[in-house]
Design a protein around this motif. Sequence first.
Motif, short mmCIF file in Angstrom:
data_model
loop_
_atom_site.label_atom_id
_atom_site.label_comp_id
_atom_site.label_asym_id
_atom_site.label_seq_id
_atom_site.Cartn_x
_atom_site.Cartn_y
_atom_site.Cartn_z
N ARG A 1 49.87 27.50 44.23
CA ARG A 1 49.16 26.39 43.60
C ARG A 1 47.73 26.21 44.11
NH1 ARG A 1 52.86 23.16 46.87
NH2 ARG A 1 54.09 22.72 45.00
N HIS A 2 47.40 26.78 45.27
CA HIS A 2 46.08 26.57 45.86
C HIS A 2 45.03 27.55 45.36
CE1 HIS A 2 47.96 23.77 48.60
NE2 HIS A 2 48.82 24.70 48.97
N LYS A 3 45.42 28.59 44.65
CA LYS A 3 44.45 29.60 44.20
C LYS A 3 43.51 28.98 43.18
CE LYS A 3 44.03 34.41 42.74
NZ LYS A 3 43.11 34.70 43.86
N ILE A 4 42.20 29.22 43.33
CA ILE A 4 41.22 28.50 42.51
C ILE A 4 40.66 29.31 41.35
CG2 ILE A 4 40.54 27.02 44.45
CD1 ILE A 4 37.99 28.73 44.68
N ASP A 5 40.89 30.64 41.32
CA ASP A 5 40.36 31.44 40.22
C ASP A 5 41.50 32.03 39.40
OD1 ASP A 5 40.81 32.96 42.64
OD2 ASP A 5 39.96 34.71 41.63
N ALA A 6 41.23 32.21 38.11
CA ALA A 6 42.23 32.79 37.21
C ALA A 6 41.53 33.51 36.06
CB ALA A 6 43.14 31.67 36.65
N PRO A 7 42.06 34.65 35.63
CA PRO A 7 43.14 35.40 36.26
C PRO A 7 42.74 35.87 37.66
CG PRO A 7 42.69 36.23 34.04
CD PRO A 7 41.55 35.34 34.42
N SER A 8 43.71 36.30 38.41
CA SER A 8 43.42 36.77 39.76
C SER A 8 42.51 38.00 39.72
CB SER A 8 44.72 37.14 40.48
OG SER A 8 45.28 38.31 39.91
N GLY A 9 41.80 38.22 40.81
CA GLY A 9 40.96 39.41 40.90
C GLY A 9 41.77 40.68 40.75
N THR A 10 42.99 40.67 41.26
CA THR A 10 43.86 41.84 41.14
C THR A 10 44.24 42.09 39.68
OG1 THR A 10 44.73 41.46 43.35
CG2 THR A 10 46.04 42.87 41.89
N ALA A 11 44.58 41.02 38.95
CA ALA A 11 44.92 41.18 37.54
C ALA A 11 43.75 41.73 36.74
CB ALA A 11 45.37 39.83 36.96
N LEU A 12 42.55 41.22 37.04
CA LEU A 12 41.36 41.72 36.34
C LEU A 12 41.12 43.19 36.67
CD1 LEU A 12 39.00 38.66 36.82
CD2 LEU A 12 40.06 39.42 34.68
N LYS A 13 41.33 43.55 37.94
CA LYS A 13 41.17 44.95 38.32
C LYS A 13 42.17 45.82 37.59
CE LYS A 13 39.52 48.41 40.71
NZ LYS A 13 38.15 48.92 40.46
N MET A 14 43.41 45.35 37.45
CA MET A 14 44.41 46.09 36.70
C MET A 14 43.95 46.28 35.26
SD MET A 14 47.97 44.46 38.13
CE MET A 14 48.71 45.06 39.66
N GLY A 15 43.41 45.22 34.67
CA GLY A 15 42.90 45.33 33.31
C GLY A 15 41.76 46.32 33.19
N GLU A 16 40.86 46.31 34.18
CA GLU A 16 39.73 47.24 34.16
C GLU A 16 40.21 48.69 34.26
OE1 GLU A 16 37.37 45.96 37.41
OE2 GLU A 16 36.65 44.15 36.41
N VAL A 17 41.20 48.92 35.14
CA VAL A 17 41.72 50.28 35.31
C VAL A 17 42.36 50.76 34.02
CG1 VAL A 17 43.53 51.62 36.47
CG2 VAL A 17 42.03 50.14 37.80
N VAL A 18 43.18 49.92 33.39
CA VAL A 18 43.85 50.30 32.15
C VAL A 18 42.84 50.53 31.04
CG1 VAL A 18 45.39 49.46 30.35
CG2 VAL A 18 46.04 49.18 32.74
N ALA A 19 41.88 49.61 30.90
CA ALA A 19 40.88 49.74 29.84
C ALA A 19 40.06 51.01 30.02
CB ALA A 19 39.97 48.51 29.83
N GLN A 20 39.63 51.27 31.23
CA GLN A 20 38.82 52.45 31.49
C GLN A 20 39.59 53.73 31.19
OE1 GLN A 20 37.40 52.82 35.54
NE2 GLN A 20 35.77 54.23 34.95
N ALA A 21 40.87 53.75 31.56
CA ALA A 21 41.69 54.94 31.29
C ALA A 21 41.84 55.20 29.80
CB ALA A 21 43.07 54.77 31.93
N GLY B 1 39.45 54.43 27.61
CA GLY B 1 38.12 54.54 27.02
C GLY B 1 37.61 53.25 26.44
N ARG B 2 38.07 52.13 26.96
CA ARG B 2 37.63 50.82 26.46
C ARG B 2 36.88 50.07 27.55
NH1 ARG B 2 43.59 48.86 24.33
NH2 ARG B 2 44.11 50.75 23.15
N ASP B 3 36.21 49.00 27.16
CA ASP B 3 35.56 48.08 28.09
C ASP B 3 36.36 46.79 28.10
OD1 ASP B 3 33.92 46.22 29.43
OD2 ASP B 3 32.09 47.21 28.75
N LEU B 4 36.83 46.36 29.26
CA LEU B 4 37.67 45.16 29.33
C LEU B 4 36.97 43.95 28.76
CD1 LEU B 4 40.40 44.03 30.26
CD2 LEU B 4 39.33 43.47 32.45
N LYS B 5 35.66 43.87 28.90
CA LYS B 5 34.92 42.72 28.37
C LYS B 5 35.08 42.59 26.87
CE LYS B 5 31.36 42.75 31.99
NZ LYS B 5 29.91 42.94 32.28
#
Length: 273
Positions: free
Chosen positions: A163-183, A185-189
């Motif tokens: 409950r104390h985490k202040i950012d969402a989605p988590s940095g790890t989730a965003l990194k997972m999205g970036e890795v998947v998108a890049q693989a 050939g897409r841009d997560l943005k």
Amino acid sequence: MSAADFQPLRVCVAGASGRMGQMLVDAIRASGDCQLSGALDIPASPAIGQDAGAFGGEPTGVAITADLAAGLAGSRFLIDFTRPEGTLAHLRECVKQGVNLVIGTTGFSDAQKAEIAEASKSIAIVMAPNMSVGVNVTLKLLDMAARAMSTGYDIEIIEAHHRHKIDAPSGTALKMGEVVAQAMGRDLKDCAVYAREGVTGERDPSSIGFATIRGGDIVGDHTVLFAGTGERIEISHKSSNRAGYAQGSLRAVRFLADKTSGLYDMFDVLGLR
């Protein structure tokens, strides 16, 4: 090298009185090659002036301070899991003193990331949204899966934290999205969907969806779902405590021991390139 020649890696910890800070202090104390050389916290912290090991009942001889220059003096490395504004203040002092930096903080803006990249021309930095060895191996698995399932599968990323985490989605989730998108050939943005409500219409097959859960004392759960026709694959990582983050951070420190500049991540540390 003889025992007389051995020099421990002198490490300062930012946010030393927090949950992650205390885990780092304990990990450094238990390691055979690292030594706690400084402990930082914000001026308003009630822990200022106390021994960094007092919370764990084992004094370290290092007092927690809000004085960045004094706290970093004599250190070769700083491990920082605080907040973006604090990390940037620490970064500037590290550049002044030539202290290498391990950054586990998340939630940076593009401008803040640019400042970190510029600083890496002067000092060596490992920056990763998650220092866990297991998480980074999971990222490698996601890259492999996304390349094999680039069509015919809908991708959703579900993450849960305390409950104390202040950012969402988590940095790890965003990194997972970036890795998947890049693989793929897409841009997560261009393909990320962070919220759904009301009549949304059919799912865009090129999108990557995110779902965020906040509650209790969940340390960190992440699942990437590849949902196809007649089957689905889930790749998950779940943390039961912060020990994995601390051990990964010490591996990053050891990686930086012979570096003088450059910006690295945990794939570099673990040889996963």
